[in-house]
Design a protein around this motif. Structure first.
Motif, PDB file in Angstrom:
ATOM      1  N   PHE B 162       0.802  -1.226   0.000  1.00 52.93           N
ATOM      2  CA  PHE B 162       0.000   0.000   0.000  1.00 52.93           C
ATOM      3  C   PHE B 162       0.833   1.274   0.000  1.00 52.93           C
ATOM      4  O   PHE B 162       0.349   2.338  -0.366  1.00 52.93           O
ATOM      5  CB  PHE B 162      -0.955  -0.003   1.199  1.00 52.93           C
ATOM      6  N   GLY B 163       2.080   1.143   0.446  1.00 50.71           N
ATOM      7  CA  GLY B 163       2.922   2.335   0.500  1.00 50.71           C
ATOM      8  C   GLY B 163       3.825   2.474  -0.701  1.00 50.71           C
ATOM      9  O   GLY B 163       3.914   3.545  -1.310  1.00 50.71           O
ATOM     10  N   VAL B 164       4.458   1.364  -1.067  1.00 50.00           N
ATOM     11  CA  VAL B 164       5.481   1.470  -2.111  1.00 50.00           C
ATOM     12  C   VAL B 164       4.899   1.236  -3.507  1.00 50.00           C
ATOM     13  O   VAL B 164       5.069   2.061  -4.400  1.00 50.00           O
ATOM     14  CB  VAL B 164       6.627   0.472  -1.831  1.00 50.00           C
ATOM     15  N   TYR B 165       4.149   0.133  -3.685  1.00 51.51           N
ATOM     16  CA  TYR B 165       3.624  -0.166  -5.024  1.00 51.51           C
ATOM     17  C   TYR B 165       2.416   0.700  -5.366  1.00 51.51           C
ATOM     18  O   TYR B 165       2.374   1.373  -6.388  1.00 51.51           O
ATOM     19  CB  TYR B 165       3.260  -1.648  -5.143  1.00 51.51           C
ATOM     20  N   LEU B 166       1.412   0.670  -4.493  1.00 51.75           N
ATOM     21  CA  LEU B 166       0.179   1.397  -4.807  1.00 51.75           C
ATOM     22  C   LEU B 166       0.274   2.878  -4.454  1.00 51.75           C
ATOM     23  O   LEU B 166      -0.479   3.695  -4.970  1.00 51.75           O
ATOM     24  CB  LEU B 166      -0.997   0.773  -4.044  1.00 51.75           C
ATOM     25  N   ARG B 167       1.182   3.203  -3.550  1.00 51.78           N
ATOM     26  CA  ARG B 167       1.375   4.586  -3.102  1.00 51.78           C
ATOM     27  C   ARG B 167       0.095   5.230  -2.551  1.00 51.78           C
ATOM     28  O   ARG B 167      -0.168   6.410  -2.772  1.00 51.78           O
ATOM     29  CB  ARG B 167       1.916   5.448  -4.262  1.00 51.78           C
ATOM     30  N   TRP B 168      -0.718   4.445  -1.887  1.00 55.66           N
ATOM     31  CA  TRP B 168      -1.948   4.990  -1.306  1.00 55.66           C
ATOM     32  C   TRP B 168      -1.701   5.605   0.060  1.00 55.66           C
ATOM     33  O   TRP B 168      -2.323   6.578   0.433  1.00 55.66           O
ATOM     34  CB  TRP B 168      -2.992   3.873  -1.140  1.00 55.66           C
ATOM     35  N   LEU B 169      -0.816   4.975   0.825  1.00 55.03           N
ATOM     36  CA  LEU B 169      -0.691   5.359   2.230  1.00 55.03           C
ATOM     37  C   LEU B 169       0.775   5.556   2.607  1.00 55.03           C
ATOM     38  O   LEU B 169       1.661   4.893   2.059  1.00 55.03           O
ATOM     39  CB  LEU B 169      -1.280   4.250   3.114  1.00 55.03           C
ATOM     40  N   PRO B 170       1.028   6.482   3.538  1.00 52.85           N
ATOM     41  CA  PRO B 170       2.392   6.663   4.027  1.00 52.85           C
ATOM     42  C   PRO B 170       2.839   5.446   4.821  1.00 52.85           C
ATOM     43  O   PRO B 170       2.008   4.749   5.414  1.00 52.85           O
ATOM     44  CB  PRO B 170       2.290   7.898   4.921  1.00 52.85           C
ATOM     45  N   ILE B 171       4.138   5.181   4.830  1.00 53.11           N
ATOM     46  CA  ILE B 171       4.617   3.964   5.487  1.00 53.11           C
ATOM     47  C   ILE B 171       5.219   4.222   6.857  1.00 53.11           C
ATOM     48  O   ILE B 171       5.616   3.285   7.549  1.00 53.11           O
ATOM     49  CB  ILE B 171       5.657   3.226   4.613  1.00 53.11           C
ATOM     50  N   GLY B 172       5.309   5.461   7.276  1.00 52.81           N
ATOM     51  CA  GLY B 172       5.859   5.710   8.603  1.00 52.81           C
ATOM     52  C   GLY B 172       5.512   7.098   9.107  1.00 52.81           C
ATOM     53  O   GLY B 172       5.039   7.961   8.356  1.00 52.81           O
ATOM     54  N   GLY B 173       5.736   7.299  10.422  1.00 53.24           N
ATOM     55  CA  GLY B 173       5.475   8.593  11.031  1.00 53.24           C
ATOM     56  C   GLY B 173       4.021   8.773  11.405  1.00 53.24           C
ATOM     57  O   GLY B 173       3.173   7.954  11.061  1.00 53.24           O
ATOM     58  N   ARG B 174       3.749   9.853  12.150  1.00 51.72           N
ATOM     59  CA  ARG B 174       2.387  10.084  12.615  1.00 51.72           C
ATOM     60  C   ARG B 174       1.620  11.040  11.724  1.00 51.72           C
ATOM     61  O   ARG B 174       0.393  11.062  11.723  1.00 51.72           O
ATOM     62  CB  ARG B 174       2.401  10.706  14.019  1.00 51.72           C
ATOM     63  N   ILE B 175       2.351  11.927  11.026  1.00 55.81           N
ATOM     64  CA  ILE B 175       1.675  12.975  10.274  1.00 55.81           C
ATOM     65  C   ILE B 175       2.702  13.578   9.325  1.00 55.81           C
ATOM     66  O   ILE B 175       3.908  13.476   9.559  1.00 55.81           O
ATOM     67  CB  ILE B 175       1.105  14.048  11.240  1.00 55.81           C
ATOM     68  N   THR B 176       2.225  14.167   8.228  1.00 58.16           N
ATOM     69  CA  THR B 176       3.149  14.837   7.324  1.00 58.16           C
ATOM     70  C   THR B 176       3.795  16.015   8.064  1.00 58.16           C
ATOM     71  O   THR B 176       3.068  16.837   8.635  1.00 58.16           O
ATOM     72  CB  THR B 176       2.393  15.370   6.096  1.00 58.16           C
ATOM     73  N   PRO B 177       5.143  16.071   8.119  1.00 57.70           N
ATOM     74  CA  PRO B 177       5.798  17.141   8.883  1.00 57.70           C
ATOM     75  C   PRO B 177       5.299  18.519   8.442  1.00 57.70           C
ATOM     76  O   PRO B 177       5.122  18.768   7.251  1.00 57.70           O
ATOM     77  CB  PRO B 177       7.279  16.957   8.552  1.00 57.70           C
ATOM     78  N   GLY B 178       5.040  19.360   9.448  1.00 54.99           N
ATOM     79  CA  GLY B 178       4.546  20.696   9.144  1.00 54.99           C
ATOM     80  C   GLY B 178       3.040  20.825   9.285  1.00 54.99           C
ATOM     81  O   GLY B 178       2.512  21.918   9.442  1.00 54.99           O
ATOM     82  N   LEU B 179       2.329  19.678   9.262  1.00 54.88           N
ATOM     83  CA  LEU B 179       0.867  19.726   9.354  1.00 54.88           C
ATOM     84  C   LEU B 179       0.365  19.534  10.786  1.00 54.88           C
ATOM     85  O   LEU B 179      -0.841  19.496  11.012  1.00 54.88           O
ATOM     86  CB  LEU B 179       0.243  18.638   8.473  1.00 54.88           C
ATOM     87  N   GLU B 180       1.274  19.383  11.768  1.00 54.79           N
ATOM     88  CA  GLU B 180       0.854  19.056  13.124  1.00 54.79           C
ATOM     89  C   GLU B 180      -0.221  20.028  13.618  1.00 54.79           C
ATOM     90  O   GLU B 180      -0.063  21.243  13.483  1.00 54.79           O
ATOM     91  CB  GLU B 180       2.045  19.092  14.096  1.00 54.79           C
TER      92      GLU B 180
END
Lengths: 322, 343
Positions: B162-180
């Motif tokens: 889901f992260g690498v092939y399909l690129r639907w979802l992030p594979i790590g971390g809690r949130i995109t940095p800067g969006l906290e």
């Protein structure tokens, strides 16, 4: 008026490992409106299975269930054996036939109050009743079996065995069904409570047709209008209580009566030799012949037919034919 | 023994807490000793072996590591019971502050994984009990497979798909940095929802998806099997025959069977919640999730005694509280407990 319930050639076989248990094997009987019919027999005679078969409460491993169970209500006729599951649930179960189970101790939802439990079932068939009116109906039913209304707020673990049995009788009657099947309604109770439940059942006589399944001939003689004697999955004798009890025509009925203690006569208690035959491999011919003192050659090979022996009194024995 | 039906709930809670003390003391002692047995010197791990000996000596005195072991132990126990977990060797902040920074992330992961596993467990258990036969077999097979899945491996597989092939979802971390989102509870999902910060909410949920599905599926194996078994067993009871005879539809009969088996189900779910925290350690490391599990792992490498000890105590406290909560919920659910009578 036609009988309220007609059972014809009812068979219920179920699997046990590789074997087939012929628990009910060609039972026919009729039940009139307001009548009490007792089905008596030893343990393992298939009498409880007959009750469940009439309710169509089949075990999971059922291999054969056929015959006819016709229920007449006014102009309507239902064949319980063949009718649609959904219609059975909606139109027959509890509304027209209800049952008081042998194990009433555990027949009540353990995590419901009695009131909620009864209302949950009433609501299924009477969606017009809101909770207040449903509980009022439950209170009425509870009072009619001689319990205080406060029972409605109690949980089953707070009730005695006799009280639970009364709750189940109240529940069985609450929708005013045509037929109530009572499976050993007194067997788990102490003597005093038994007496209470018996007088309760007597007071209900006439309002509703009852099939009383019991091994207790005294109970049957006290309540029943007619008695059917069951042996190894078949009815061997059926007739008015007095006739069956005073002049039994089938040797098995006679033996059963002689093995029942009584206060009136001073006689030695006899027992029936041998054991109840296996329902998996019942004896050929008459199923009672291995234990019967009068057995003849024909008894070992051919099954005796039911013959009339008196008004409404029939028995299946070769002795009656010769 | 300690039985809830004999006393008031408040008294019961206090007693449960008191009884947790010996457990905590034993655990503390064990962790304290194991950490000291691990080869290596925490100060050297911190400043490197080439630091001047005088400096190392000074740090040893500052942290109290120069004292005899039993003195260190007693000092530490005294600290714990006065609410002081000490300061971290690494960042010199109070341990409790480090824990509080990381705790919301773990709670968020645990809650979502729990929801996933409850949803899967109930859905499959009901299907199995309703249809039985083939469906039941399939559900039981699923339960076993889910149970034996190894989290890092299973998580990696999901990351790949889901992260690498399909690129639907992030594979790590809690949130995109800067969006906290602004800090209110520390739970990103809750904070973002409260402050109406939709991009943050979406990002937080997307980051939660893979870790909570991974952990949720693994935990769901036990749930599924347990709920299914309980229902199938309860369906054989006499009161179920009453309901069937009374003409209740099959699904309503099933609901009653579920309800009757609710007490053991809740107890089991509580125990699983504790197990979930443990599974969360593996999940957090697999998904670089900045929670207590990753904190624990990071600090063990540096032999940061106070932090590791602090996190362990914290875990124990959580388990104790979950157990108390389970008992209180059961109190509400089981009339036999509520009425204080057992048959």
């Amino acid at each position: 008026m036609p009988p309220v319930l007609v059972v014809e050639g009812l068979r219920l076989y179920y699997g046990m490992g590789k074997d087939v248990v012929k628990a009910v094997d060609g039972v026919s009987l009729e039940l009139d409106r307001g009548e009490v019919l007792a089905v008596v027999g030893e343990s393992g005679s298939g009498k409880s299975s007959l009750g469940y078969a009439i309710m169509r409460l089949l075990p999971e491993n059922v291999v054969l269930y056929d015959g006819r169970i016709l229920l007449h209500d006014g102009g309507a006729e239902f064949d319980i054996v063949s009718m649609d599951e959904e219609a059975l649930r909606r139109d027959v179960r509890w509304k027209r036939i209800s049952m008081v189970f042998q194990a009433s101790m555990n027949a009540i939802d353990p995590v419901s109050t009695i009131g909620d439990f009864i209302y949950r079932i009433v609501r299924e068939h009477r969606p017009d009743l809101d909770k207040r009116r449903g509980l009022a109906a439950a209170a009425e039913a509870i009072k009619s079996v001689g319990l205080p209304v406060s029972v409605l707020d109690m949980y089953p673990f707070e009730l005695s065995g006799g009280m639970k049995q009364r709750v189940m009788i109240a529940l069985a009657l609450i929708l005013r069904p045509l037929v109530v099947i009572l499976d050993e309604p007194t067997s788990a109770l102490d003597v005093i409570t038994q007496a209470n439940v018996i007088s309760l059942l007597k007071s209900l006589r006439g309002d509703v047709s009852m099939i009383l399944i019991t091994h207790d001939l005294a109970l049957a003689s006290e309540i029943a209008d007619r008695i059917a004697v069951m042996y190894a999955g078949k009815i061997v004798e059926i007739g008015p209580s007095d006739a069956v009890l005073t002049s039994p025509r089938h040797p098995y009925t006679g033996a059963l009566l002689e093995s029942t203690p009584t206060l009136r006569q001073d006689r030695a208690l006899s027992s029936i030799p041998g054991r109840v035959p296996s329902l998996i491999r019942p004896p050929p011919g008459c199923r009672f012949h291995p234990r019967c003192g009068h057995a003849m050659d024909i008894c070992r090979s051919e099954e005796p037919p039911m013959v009339d022996v008196g008004p409404g009194h029939r028995a299946a024995c070769w002795l009656l034919r010769t | 023994m300690l039985a809830l039906e004999d006393m008031s709930p408040l008294r019961y809670i206090l007693l449960r807490l008191a009884l947790a003390l010996p457990t905590m003391l034993i655990l503390l002692t064990v962790v304290f000793l194991i950490l000291r047995v691990i080869p290596g010197n925490p100060i050297e791990a911190m400043v490197g072996q080439k630091a001047p000996p005088e400096y190392i000596q000074q740090l040893m005195e500052q942290t109290g590591l120069n004292k005899p072991l039993y003195v260190q132990y007693l000092d530490y126990i005294r600290g714990v019971f006065t609410g002081d977990l000490g300061r971290s060797f690494i960042d010199n902040r109070p341990v409790i502050a480090d824990i509080m920074d990381r705790f919301p992330a773990t709670v968020e992961l645990a809650v979502f994984s729990f929801l996933v596993s409850i949803a899967i467990g109930h859905a499959l258990a009901f299907l199995a009990a309703y249809f039985r036969r083939g469906v039941d077999e399939a559900v039981r097979l699923y339960a076993i497979i889910a149970y034996i899945l190894f989290i890092p491996f299973f998580g990696l597989a999901l990351q790949l798909i889901f992260g690498v092939y399909l690129r639907w979802l992030p594979i790590g971390g809690r949130i995109t940095p800067g969006l906290e989102p602004p800090h209110i509870t520390g739970l990103y999902v809750v904070d973002a929802a409260i402050s109406g910060d939709w991009p943050a909410l979406v990002s937080a949920l997307k980051h939660l998806a893979l870790p909570s599905i991974t952990l949720g599926i693994v935990i769901s194996g036990v749930f599924t099997r347990f709920i299914r078994n309980n229902m199938v067993k309860t369906l054989e009871e006499d009161f179920i025959t009453t309901y069937r005879a009374a003409g209740l539809p099959r699904w309503r009969v099933l609901m009653r069977a579920y309800r009757a088996a609710l007490v053991p189900t809740i107890t089991m779910m509580g125990l699983q919640l504790a197990l979930l925290l443990q599974g969360a350690v593996l999940t957090e490391t697999t998904f670089s999730w900045p929670g207590l599990g990753t904190l624990l792992l990071e600090r063990i490498q540096y032999l940061d005694y106070p932090t590791v000890q602090g996190v362990v105590i914290f875990y124990v406290l959580i388990v104790v509280f979950i157990n108390i909560a389970v008992d209180l919920v059961n109190l509400a659910v089981d009339p036999r407990l509520r009425r204080g009578v057992w048959q």
